[in-house]
Design a protein around this motif. Structure first.
Motif, PDB file in Angstrom:
ATOM      1  N   THR A  53       0.797  -1.220   0.000  1.00  0.00           N
ATOM      2  CA  THR A  53       0.000   0.000   0.000  1.00  0.00           C
ATOM      3  C   THR A  53       0.835   1.277   0.000  1.00  0.00           C
ATOM      4  O   THR A  53       0.532   2.206  -0.765  1.00  0.00           O
ATOM      5  CB  THR A  53      -0.971  -0.001   1.193  1.00  0.00           C
ATOM      6  OG1 THR A  53      -1.777  -1.182   1.150  1.00  0.00           O
ATOM      7  CG2 THR A  53      -1.870   1.226   1.162  1.00  0.00           C
ATOM      8  N   PRO A  54       1.886   1.410   0.823  1.00  0.00           N
ATOM      9  CA  PRO A  54       2.695   2.644   0.770  1.00  0.00           C
ATOM     10  C   PRO A  54       3.311   2.897  -0.599  1.00  0.00           C
ATOM     11  O   PRO A  54       3.396   4.057  -1.033  1.00  0.00           O
ATOM     12  CB  PRO A  54       3.773   2.402   1.830  1.00  0.00           C
ATOM     13  CG  PRO A  54       3.172   1.415   2.772  1.00  0.00           C
ATOM     14  CD  PRO A  54       2.334   0.529   1.917  1.00  0.00           C
ATOM     15  N   ILE A  55       3.733   1.852  -1.292  1.00  0.00           N
ATOM     16  CA  ILE A  55       4.302   2.016  -2.625  1.00  0.00           C
ATOM     17  C   ILE A  55       3.262   2.616  -3.565  1.00  0.00           C
ATOM     18  O   ILE A  55       3.544   3.557  -4.326  1.00  0.00           O
ATOM     19  CB  ILE A  55       4.799   0.663  -3.163  1.00  0.00           C
ATOM     20  CG1 ILE A  55       5.982   0.171  -2.326  1.00  0.00           C
ATOM     21  CG2 ILE A  55       5.199   0.768  -4.635  1.00  0.00           C
ATOM     22  CD1 ILE A  55       6.459  -1.225  -2.702  1.00  0.00           C
ATOM     23  N   VAL A  56       2.049   2.080  -3.519  1.00  0.00           N
ATOM     24  CA  VAL A  56       0.983   2.572  -4.375  1.00  0.00           C
ATOM     25  C   VAL A  56       0.642   4.023  -4.044  1.00  0.00           C
ATOM     26  O   VAL A  56       0.458   4.850  -4.945  1.00  0.00           O
ATOM     27  CB  VAL A  56      -0.256   1.674  -4.240  1.00  0.00           C
ATOM     28  CG1 VAL A  56      -1.428   2.254  -5.026  1.00  0.00           C
ATOM     29  CG2 VAL A  56       0.049   0.266  -4.724  1.00  0.00           C
ATOM     30  N   GLN A  62       1.064   7.359  -6.507  1.00  0.00           N
ATOM     31  CA  GLN A  62      -0.068   8.210  -6.846  1.00  0.00           C
ATOM     32  C   GLN A  62       0.269   9.694  -6.664  1.00  0.00           C
ATOM     33  O   GLN A  62      -0.096  10.527  -7.489  1.00  0.00           O
ATOM     34  CB  GLN A  62      -1.269   7.842  -5.971  1.00  0.00           C
ATOM     35  CG  GLN A  62      -1.908   6.513  -6.316  1.00  0.00           C
ATOM     36  CD  GLN A  62      -3.057   6.163  -5.393  1.00  0.00           C
ATOM     37  OE1 GLN A  62      -3.960   6.959  -5.196  1.00  0.00           O
ATOM     38  NE2 GLN A  62      -3.016   4.978  -4.812  1.00  0.00           N
ATOM     39  N   PHE A  63       0.997  10.018  -5.609  1.00  0.00           N
ATOM     40  CA  PHE A  63       1.308  11.413  -5.324  1.00  0.00           C
ATOM     41  C   PHE A  63       2.340  11.989  -6.279  1.00  0.00           C
ATOM     42  O   PHE A  63       2.345  13.194  -6.534  1.00  0.00           O
ATOM     43  CB  PHE A  63       1.786  11.561  -3.879  1.00  0.00           C
ATOM     44  CG  PHE A  63       0.670  11.645  -2.883  1.00  0.00           C
ATOM     45  CD1 PHE A  63      -0.018  12.841  -2.682  1.00  0.00           C
ATOM     46  CD2 PHE A  63       0.274  10.543  -2.157  1.00  0.00           C
ATOM     47  CE1 PHE A  63      -1.062  12.934  -1.773  1.00  0.00           C
ATOM     48  CE2 PHE A  63      -0.775  10.614  -1.242  1.00  0.00           C
ATOM     49  CZ  PHE A  63      -1.440  11.810  -1.048  1.00  0.00           C
ATOM     50  N   ILE A  64       3.247  11.153  -6.813  1.00  0.00           N
ATOM     51  CA  ILE A  64       4.302  11.695  -7.670  1.00  0.00           C
ATOM     52  C   ILE A  64       4.028  11.487  -9.153  1.00  0.00           C
ATOM     53  O   ILE A  64       4.834  11.926  -9.985  1.00  0.00           O
ATOM     54  CB  ILE A  64       5.673  11.066  -7.315  1.00  0.00           C
ATOM     55  CG1 ILE A  64       5.721   9.586  -7.698  1.00  0.00           C
ATOM     56  CG2 ILE A  64       5.987  11.268  -5.842  1.00  0.00           C
ATOM     57  CD1 ILE A  64       7.089   8.952  -7.526  1.00  0.00           C
ATOM     58  N   VAL A  91      -1.339  18.407 -10.552  1.00  0.00           N
ATOM     59  CA  VAL A  91      -0.888  18.653 -11.925  1.00  0.00           C
ATOM     60  C   VAL A  91       0.570  18.227 -12.021  1.00  0.00           C
ATOM     61  O   VAL A  91       1.411  18.690 -11.257  1.00  0.00           O
ATOM     62  CB  VAL A  91      -1.051  20.139 -12.287  1.00  0.00           C
ATOM     63  CG1 VAL A  91      -0.507  20.397 -13.701  1.00  0.00           C
ATOM     64  CG2 VAL A  91      -2.516  20.557 -12.188  1.00  0.00           C
ATOM     65  N   PHE A  92       0.888  17.340 -12.959  1.00  0.00           N
ATOM     66  CA  PHE A  92       2.229  16.768 -13.023  1.00  0.00           C
ATOM     67  C   PHE A  92       3.287  17.850 -13.235  1.00  0.00           C
ATOM     68  O   PHE A  92       4.386  17.784 -12.676  1.00  0.00           O
ATOM     69  CB  PHE A  92       2.304  15.730 -14.143  1.00  0.00           C
ATOM     70  CG  PHE A  92       3.569  14.932 -14.134  1.00  0.00           C
ATOM     71  CD1 PHE A  92       3.791  13.960 -13.171  1.00  0.00           C
ATOM     72  CD2 PHE A  92       4.553  15.157 -15.086  1.00  0.00           C
ATOM     73  CE1 PHE A  92       4.964  13.219 -13.150  1.00  0.00           C
ATOM     74  CE2 PHE A  92       5.726  14.419 -15.082  1.00  0.00           C
ATOM     75  CZ  PHE A  92       5.930  13.453 -14.112  1.00  0.00           C
ATOM     76  N   ALA A 138       9.180   9.618 -10.956  1.00  0.00           N
ATOM     77  CA  ALA A 138       7.906   9.069 -11.412  1.00  0.00           C
ATOM     78  C   ALA A 138       8.014   8.476 -12.812  1.00  0.00           C
ATOM     79  O   ALA A 138       7.333   7.493 -13.135  1.00  0.00           O
ATOM     80  CB  ALA A 138       6.833  10.154 -11.384  1.00  0.00           C
ATOM     81  N   SER A 139       8.880   9.058 -13.646  1.00  0.00           N
ATOM     82  CA  SER A 139       9.007   8.604 -15.027  1.00  0.00           C
ATOM     83  C   SER A 139       9.581   7.199 -15.149  1.00  0.00           C
ATOM     84  O   SER A 139       9.495   6.582 -16.213  1.00  0.00           O
ATOM     85  CB  SER A 139       9.894   9.575 -15.819  1.00  0.00           C
ATOM     86  OG  SER A 139       9.291  10.853 -15.891  1.00  0.00           O
ATOM     87  N   VAL A 140      10.143   6.685 -14.056  1.00  0.00           N
ATOM     88  CA  VAL A 140      10.680   5.326 -14.073  1.00  0.00           C
ATOM     89  C   VAL A 140       9.561   4.296 -13.969  1.00  0.00           C
ATOM     90  O   VAL A 140       9.704   3.165 -14.441  1.00  0.00           O
ATOM     91  CB  VAL A 140      11.694   5.140 -12.923  1.00  0.00           C
ATOM     92  CG1 VAL A 140      12.219   3.704 -12.876  1.00  0.00           C
ATOM     93  CG2 VAL A 140      12.845   6.131 -13.060  1.00  0.00           C
ATOM     94  N   PHE A 141       8.427   4.683 -13.392  1.00  0.00           N
ATOM     95  CA  PHE A 141       7.384   3.729 -13.037  1.00  0.00           C
ATOM     96  C   PHE A 141       6.175   3.819 -13.973  1.00  0.00           C
ATOM     97  O   PHE A 141       5.917   4.861 -14.584  1.00  0.00           O
ATOM     98  CB  PHE A 141       6.959   3.949 -11.586  1.00  0.00           C
ATOM     99  CG  PHE A 141       8.076   3.747 -10.599  1.00  0.00           C
ATOM    100  CD1 PHE A 141       8.427   2.469 -10.191  1.00  0.00           C
ATOM    101  CD2 PHE A 141       8.797   4.825 -10.107  1.00  0.00           C
ATOM    102  CE1 PHE A 141       9.462   2.265  -9.302  1.00  0.00           C
ATOM    103  CE2 PHE A 141       9.846   4.640  -9.205  1.00  0.00           C
ATOM    104  CZ  PHE A 141      10.183   3.349  -8.807  1.00  0.00           C
TER     105      PHE A 141
END
Length: 285
Positions: free
Chosen positions: A196-199, A203-205, A211-212, A223-226
């Motif tokens: 859950t913490p990973i998810v 979500q936040f990043i 707005v990204f 974030a661009s890695v995932f």
């Protein structure tokens, strides 16, 4: 000569022969769905969570016609919808699969299942089928809420084709990664604390709640890695107006990069899952 039962049609399967893998997979899908809907926590935090968050964000931040910047000034509900669709796919695939498999392993269900004639492929087909049904139902609820309650315009024409490949590829990637990651928690009880913490962080990043473009540069790079960032960006290309493309970080929707990153994670998930998947608990040999 072997006696033939005249009452049995010539093309009927021999007694004791298992049905085909596809038929077993469909049966397993039905069972997986029944098990999913028995878990109230799963229904709230996986199925209903994106719908609830879209309603809250759109209601709170969309009051008095407020709009997201930068220009062209998109309504909050319209901007948040792509991120909620993407995070819904991640919850229904990666989080749901990782938690359920870890729990089944911890309770001995996988060990018992492995001792039955059921092929492993049918078990995994059941997981894939469950994820597809839940993801489709969840996305349909999101689109219905957005269109009826917040007047979000729905895409037209070729945009639905983009939606389809982002959705299918994102669902496949999330499911495979969930299977691979299910072996990371030490037990079923600790699985939620690990997954859950990973998810939540992703979500936040990844441009789900914010707005990204407004995020720090280093956070955008992480974030661009995932996969979630690329799923959200792919969905923005579907639900946002064409002029919004120029306000992406790269100045384009980067569909090619979206395909490349999601496929890379799909392949990595397959390789890791094949090497690390366990049918037994760590303390069970």
């Amino acid at each position: 000569m072997t006696a033939v039962d005249p009452r049995r049609p010539a093309d009927a399967p021999a007694r004791g022969r298992l049905p085909g893998v596809l038929r077993l997979g469909l049966s397993r899908t039905w069972l997986e769905l029944r098990l999913f809907f028995r878990e109230r926590d799963a229904i709230v935090f996986i199925l209903a969570y994106p719908v609830i968050m879209l309603a809250i964000f759109s209601t709170v931040f969309g009051q008095d016609g407020n709009r997201v910047g930068p220009p062209p000034g998109i309504p909050y509900a319209q901007y948040f919808l792509p991120g909620m669709v993407a995070t819904g796919v991640m919850l229904s695939s990666f989080q749901s699969v990782a938690l359920m498999i870890a729990t089944e392993r911890d309770e001995g269900g996988l060990k018992r299942l492995r001792a039955t004639p059921l092929p492993a492929s049918a078990y995994f087909l059941g997981k894939v089928g469950q994820v597809l049904v839940i993801s489709i139902g969840q996305t349909a609820l999101l689109l219905l809420l957005a269109a009826t309650a917040f007047d979000v315009p729905m895409p037209r024409g070729g945009a639905w084709l983009t939606f389809a490949w982002v959705f299918v590829l994102g669902t496949a990637t999330g499911t495979v990664c969930g299977v691979a990651f299910s072996s990371a928690p030490r037990s079923g009880r600790s699985a939620a604390a690990v997954v859950t913490p990973i998810v939540l962080v992703l979500q936040f990043i990844s441009g789900v709640f914010f707005v990204f473009n407004d995020l720090p540069a280093w956070m955008q790079q992480v974030a661009s890695v995932f996969p979630l960032k690329w799923m959200a960006q792919g969905m923005r290309s579907v639900f946002l107006p064409a002029e919004a493309e120029s306000f992406e970080v790269a100045g384009s929707w980067q569909h090619g990069a979206t395909v490349a990153v999601l496929l890379a994670w799909l392949v990595v998930g397959l390789l890791v899952g094949v090497r690390t998947f366990r049918w037994r608990r760590r303390d069970d040999g």
